[in-house]
Design a protein around this motif. Sequence first.
Motif, PDB file in Angstrom:
ATOM      1  N   ALA A  55       0.831  -1.207   0.000  1.00 55.96           N
ATOM      2  CA  ALA A  55       0.000   0.000   0.000  1.00 55.96           C
ATOM      3  C   ALA A  55       0.866   1.258   0.000  1.00 55.96           C
ATOM      4  O   ALA A  55       0.580   2.225  -0.711  1.00 55.96           O
ATOM      5  CB  ALA A  55      -0.929  -0.006   1.221  1.00 55.96           C
ATOM      6  N   VAL A  56       1.938   1.250   0.776  1.00 58.35           N
ATOM      7  CA  VAL A  56       2.837   2.404   0.819  1.00 58.35           C
ATOM      8  C   VAL A  56       3.498   2.605  -0.541  1.00 58.35           C
ATOM      9  O   VAL A  56       3.643   3.732  -1.018  1.00 58.35           O
ATOM     10  CB  VAL A  56       3.894   2.225   1.931  1.00 58.35           C
ATOM     11  N   HIS A  57       3.876   1.505  -1.187  1.00 56.65           N
ATOM     12  CA  HIS A  57       4.490   1.595  -2.508  1.00 56.65           C
ATOM     13  C   HIS A  57       3.530   2.233  -3.516  1.00 56.65           C
ATOM     14  O   HIS A  57       3.953   2.974  -4.405  1.00 56.65           O
ATOM     15  CB  HIS A  57       4.901   0.205  -2.989  1.00 56.65           C
ATOM     16  N   ALA A  58       2.223   1.963  -3.347  1.00 56.49           N
ATOM     17  CA  ALA A  58       1.218   2.537  -4.235  1.00 56.49           C
ATOM     18  C   ALA A  58       0.788   3.938  -3.776  1.00 56.49           C
ATOM     19  O   ALA A  58      -0.180   4.491  -4.306  1.00 56.49           O
ATOM     20  CB  ALA A  58       0.001   1.617  -4.293  1.00 56.49           C
ATOM     21  N   LYS A  59       1.482   4.464  -2.768  1.00 55.60           N
ATOM     22  CA  LYS A  59       1.207   5.803  -2.226  1.00 55.60           C
ATOM     23  C   LYS A  59      -0.205   5.923  -1.654  1.00 55.60           C
ATOM     24  O   LYS A  59      -0.899   6.918  -1.843  1.00 55.60           O
ATOM     25  CB  LYS A  59       1.456   6.879  -3.277  1.00 55.60           C
ATOM     26  N   ARG A  60      -0.610   4.856  -0.972  1.00 53.58           N
ATOM     27  CA  ARG A  60      -1.911   4.851  -0.281  1.00 53.58           C
ATOM     28  C   ARG A  60      -1.673   4.640   1.201  1.00 53.58           C
ATOM     29  O   ARG A  60      -0.651   4.116   1.618  1.00 53.58           O
ATOM     30  CB  ARG A  60      -2.795   3.714  -0.804  1.00 53.58           C
ATOM     31  N   VAL A  61      -2.654   5.045   2.021  1.00 50.01           N
ATOM     32  CA  VAL A  61      -2.567   4.833   3.462  1.00 50.01           C
ATOM     33  C   VAL A  61      -3.543   3.760   3.930  1.00 50.01           C
ATOM     34  O   VAL A  61      -3.541   3.394   5.099  1.00 50.01           O
ATOM     35  CB  VAL A  61      -2.800   6.145   4.253  1.00 50.01           C
ATOM     36  N   ILE A  62      -4.367   3.255   3.021  1.00 55.44           N
ATOM     37  CA  ILE A  62      -5.344   2.219   3.350  1.00 55.44           C
ATOM     38  C   ILE A  62      -4.945   0.933   2.645  1.00 55.44           C
ATOM     39  O   ILE A  62      -4.692   0.923   1.436  1.00 55.44           O
ATOM     40  CB  ILE A  62      -6.768   2.643   2.924  1.00 55.44           C
ATOM     41  N   VAL A  63      -4.896  -0.162   3.406  1.00 51.91           N
ATOM     42  CA  VAL A  63      -4.570  -1.468   2.832  1.00 51.91           C
ATOM     43  C   VAL A  63      -5.829  -2.040   2.183  1.00 51.91           C
ATOM     44  O   VAL A  63      -6.898  -2.064   2.795  1.00 51.91           O
ATOM     45  CB  VAL A  63      -4.045  -2.428   3.925  1.00 51.91           C
ATOM     46  N   GLU A  64      -5.698  -2.467   0.939  1.00 52.41           N
ATOM     47  CA  GLU A  64      -6.814  -3.049   0.212  1.00 52.41           C
ATOM     48  C   GLU A  64      -6.595  -4.554   0.041  1.00 52.41           C
ATOM     49  O   GLU A  64      -5.493  -5.066   0.296  1.00 52.41           O
ATOM     50  CB  GLU A  64      -6.942  -2.384  -1.151  1.00 52.41           C
ATOM     51  N   ALA A  65      -7.620  -5.245  -0.402  1.00 54.60           N
ATOM     52  CA  ALA A  65      -7.540  -6.696  -0.592  1.00 54.60           C
ATOM     53  C   ALA A  65      -6.442  -7.064  -1.589  1.00 54.60           C
ATOM     54  O   ALA A  65      -5.744  -8.071  -1.422  1.00 54.60           O
ATOM     55  CB  ALA A  65      -8.885  -7.243  -1.059  1.00 54.60           C
ATOM     56  N   GLY A  66      -6.273  -6.241  -2.592  1.00 51.25           N
ATOM     57  CA  GLY A  66      -5.229  -6.493  -3.581  1.00 51.25           C
ATOM     58  C   GLY A  66      -3.830  -6.464  -2.976  1.00 51.25           C
ATOM     59  O   GLY A  66      -2.935  -7.192  -3.417  1.00 51.25           O
ATOM     60  N   ASP A  67      -3.645  -5.632  -1.948  1.00 50.30           N
ATOM     61  CA  ASP A  67      -2.348  -5.569  -1.274  1.00 50.30           C
ATOM     62  C   ASP A  67      -2.045  -6.885  -0.565  1.00 50.30           C
ATOM     63  O   ASP A  67      -0.915  -7.370  -0.581  1.00 50.30           O
ATOM     64  CB  ASP A  67      -2.316  -4.416  -0.275  1.00 50.30           C
ATOM     65  N   VAL A  68      -3.056  -7.456   0.050  1.00 51.21           N
ATOM     66  CA  VAL A  68      -2.875  -8.746   0.722  1.00 51.21           C
ATOM     67  C   VAL A  68      -2.588  -9.835  -0.309  1.00 51.21           C
ATOM     68  O   VAL A  68      -1.724 -10.692  -0.102  1.00 51.21           O
ATOM     69  CB  VAL A  68      -4.117  -9.103   1.569  1.00 51.21           C
ATOM     70  N   GLN A  69      -3.279  -9.789  -1.437  1.00 51.13           N
ATOM     71  CA  GLN A  69      -3.028 -10.775  -2.489  1.00 51.13           C
ATOM     72  C   GLN A  69      -1.605 -10.653  -3.028  1.00 51.13           C
ATOM     73  O   GLN A  69      -0.939 -11.666  -3.252  1.00 51.13           O
ATOM     74  CB  GLN A  69      -4.036 -10.599  -3.628  1.00 51.13           C
ATOM     75  N   ILE A  70      -1.126  -9.445  -3.201  1.00 48.88           N
ATOM     76  CA  ILE A  70       0.250  -9.245  -3.674  1.00 48.88           C
ATOM     77  C   ILE A  70       1.243  -9.755  -2.644  1.00 48.88           C
ATOM     78  O   ILE A  70       2.225 -10.422  -2.982  1.00 48.88           O
ATOM     79  CB  ILE A  70       0.498  -7.754  -3.996  1.00 48.88           C
ATOM     80  N   ALA A  71       0.985  -9.474  -1.369  1.00 47.99           N
ATOM     81  CA  ALA A  71       1.885  -9.935  -0.312  1.00 47.99           C
ATOM     82  C   ALA A  71       1.943 -11.462  -0.287  1.00 47.99           C
ATOM     83  O   ALA A  71       3.018 -12.052  -0.148  1.00 47.99           O
ATOM     84  CB  ALA A  71       1.423  -9.394   1.042  1.00 47.99           C
ATOM     85  N   ARG A  72       0.797 -12.119  -0.423  1.00 43.40           N
ATOM     86  CA  ARG A  72       0.779 -13.589  -0.435  1.00 43.40           C
ATOM     87  C   ARG A  72       1.467 -14.127  -1.679  1.00 43.40           C
ATOM     88  O   ARG A  72       2.171 -15.134  -1.620  1.00 43.40           O
ATOM     89  CB  ARG A  72      -0.657 -14.093  -0.369  1.00 43.40           C
ATOM     90  N   ARG A  73       1.281 -13.467  -2.814  1.00 44.09           N
ATOM     91  CA  ARG A  73       1.923 -13.907  -4.049  1.00 44.09           C
ATOM     92  C   ARG A  73       3.440 -13.786  -3.943  1.00 44.09           C
ATOM     93  O   ARG A  73       4.173 -14.661  -4.390  1.00 44.09           O
ATOM     94  CB  ARG A  73       1.399 -13.087  -5.227  1.00 44.09           C
ATOM     95  N   LEU A  74       3.917 -12.709  -3.323  1.00 46.06           N
ATOM     96  CA  LEU A  74       5.351 -12.529  -3.144  1.00 46.06           C
ATOM     97  C   LEU A  74       5.935 -13.551  -2.176  1.00 46.06           C
ATOM     98  O   LEU A  74       7.100 -13.911  -2.281  1.00 46.06           O
ATOM     99  CB  LEU A  74       5.647 -11.113  -2.634  1.00 46.06           C
ATOM    100  N   ARG A  75       5.120 -14.040  -1.250  1.00 45.59           N
ATOM    101  CA  ARG A  75       5.568 -15.076  -0.321  1.00 45.59           C
ATOM    102  C   ARG A  75       5.610 -16.449  -1.001  1.00 45.59           C
ATOM    103  O   ARG A  75       6.100 -17.407  -0.444  1.00 45.59           O
ATOM    104  CB  ARG A  75       4.638 -15.171   0.878  1.00 45.59           C
ATOM    105  N   GLY A  76       5.051 -16.539  -2.203  1.00 51.66           N
ATOM    106  CA  GLY A  76       5.064 -17.805  -2.929  1.00 51.66           C
ATOM    107  C   GLY A  76       3.864 -18.682  -2.628  1.00 51.66           C
ATOM    108  O   GLY A  76       3.872 -19.874  -2.897  1.00 51.66           O
ATOM    109  N   GLU A  77       2.790 -18.093  -2.100  1.00 49.25           N
ATOM    110  CA  GLU A  77       1.582 -18.858  -1.790  1.00 49.25           C
ATOM    111  C   GLU A  77       0.641 -18.826  -2.975  1.00 49.25           C
ATOM    112  O   GLU A  77       0.584 -17.871  -3.725  1.00 49.25           O
ATOM    113  CB  GLU A  77       0.893 -18.258  -0.562  1.00 49.25           C
ATOM    114  N   ARG A  78      -0.124 -19.870  -3.078  1.00 46.49           N
ATOM    115  CA  ARG A  78      -1.154 -19.903  -4.115  1.00 46.49           C
ATOM    116  C   ARG A  78      -2.428 -19.273  -3.581  1.00 46.49           C
ATOM    117  O   ARG A  78      -2.630 -19.191  -2.393  1.00 46.49           O
ATOM    118  CB  ARG A  78      -1.438 -21.350  -4.525  1.00 46.49           C
ATOM    119  N   GLY A  79      -3.271 -18.863  -4.466  1.00 43.47           N
ATOM    120  CA  GLY A  79      -4.533 -18.288  -4.029  1.00 43.47           C
ATOM    121  C   GLY A  79      -5.033 -17.270  -5.018  1.00 43.47           C
ATOM    122  O   GLY A  79      -4.363 -16.937  -5.990  1.00 43.47           O
ATOM    123  N   PRO A  80      -6.230 -16.732  -4.761  1.00 40.62           N
ATOM    124  CA  PRO A  80      -6.815 -15.760  -5.689  1.00 40.62           C
ATOM    125  C   PRO A  80      -6.078 -14.451  -5.692  1.00 40.62           C
ATOM    126  O   PRO A  80      -5.421 -14.061  -4.811  1.00 40.62           O
ATOM    127  CB  PRO A  80      -8.239 -15.594  -5.188  1.00 40.62           C
TER     128      PRO A  80
END
Length: 80
Positions: A55-80
């Motif tokens: 979220a900070v990288h996108a210059k936002r102060v609110i965490v969105e669902a897409g941020d969580v999905q990106i974080a999980r994808r970067l961790r190497g987890e599968r999911g939507p």
Amino acid sequence: MFDEPHAKINNTNPHTALTLAADTGLGFTAEAMDCIRVCLEGYLISVCQGAVLSAVHAKRVIVEAGDVQIARRLRGERGP
């Protein structure tokens, strides 16, 4: 108390351990539940930290669902 085993468990997805135990009908001792709680807490903190960085990288102060999905994808987890 959980120095070596805790380090190994913390690198796995805690949901996998709980699902496996539920499928086999096994129970948990209080010490095992405490270990799972610590592991799950560490996992959630790690994912939330990644989501905040996204979220900070996108210059936002609110965490969105897409941020969580990106974080999980970067961790190497599968999911939507």
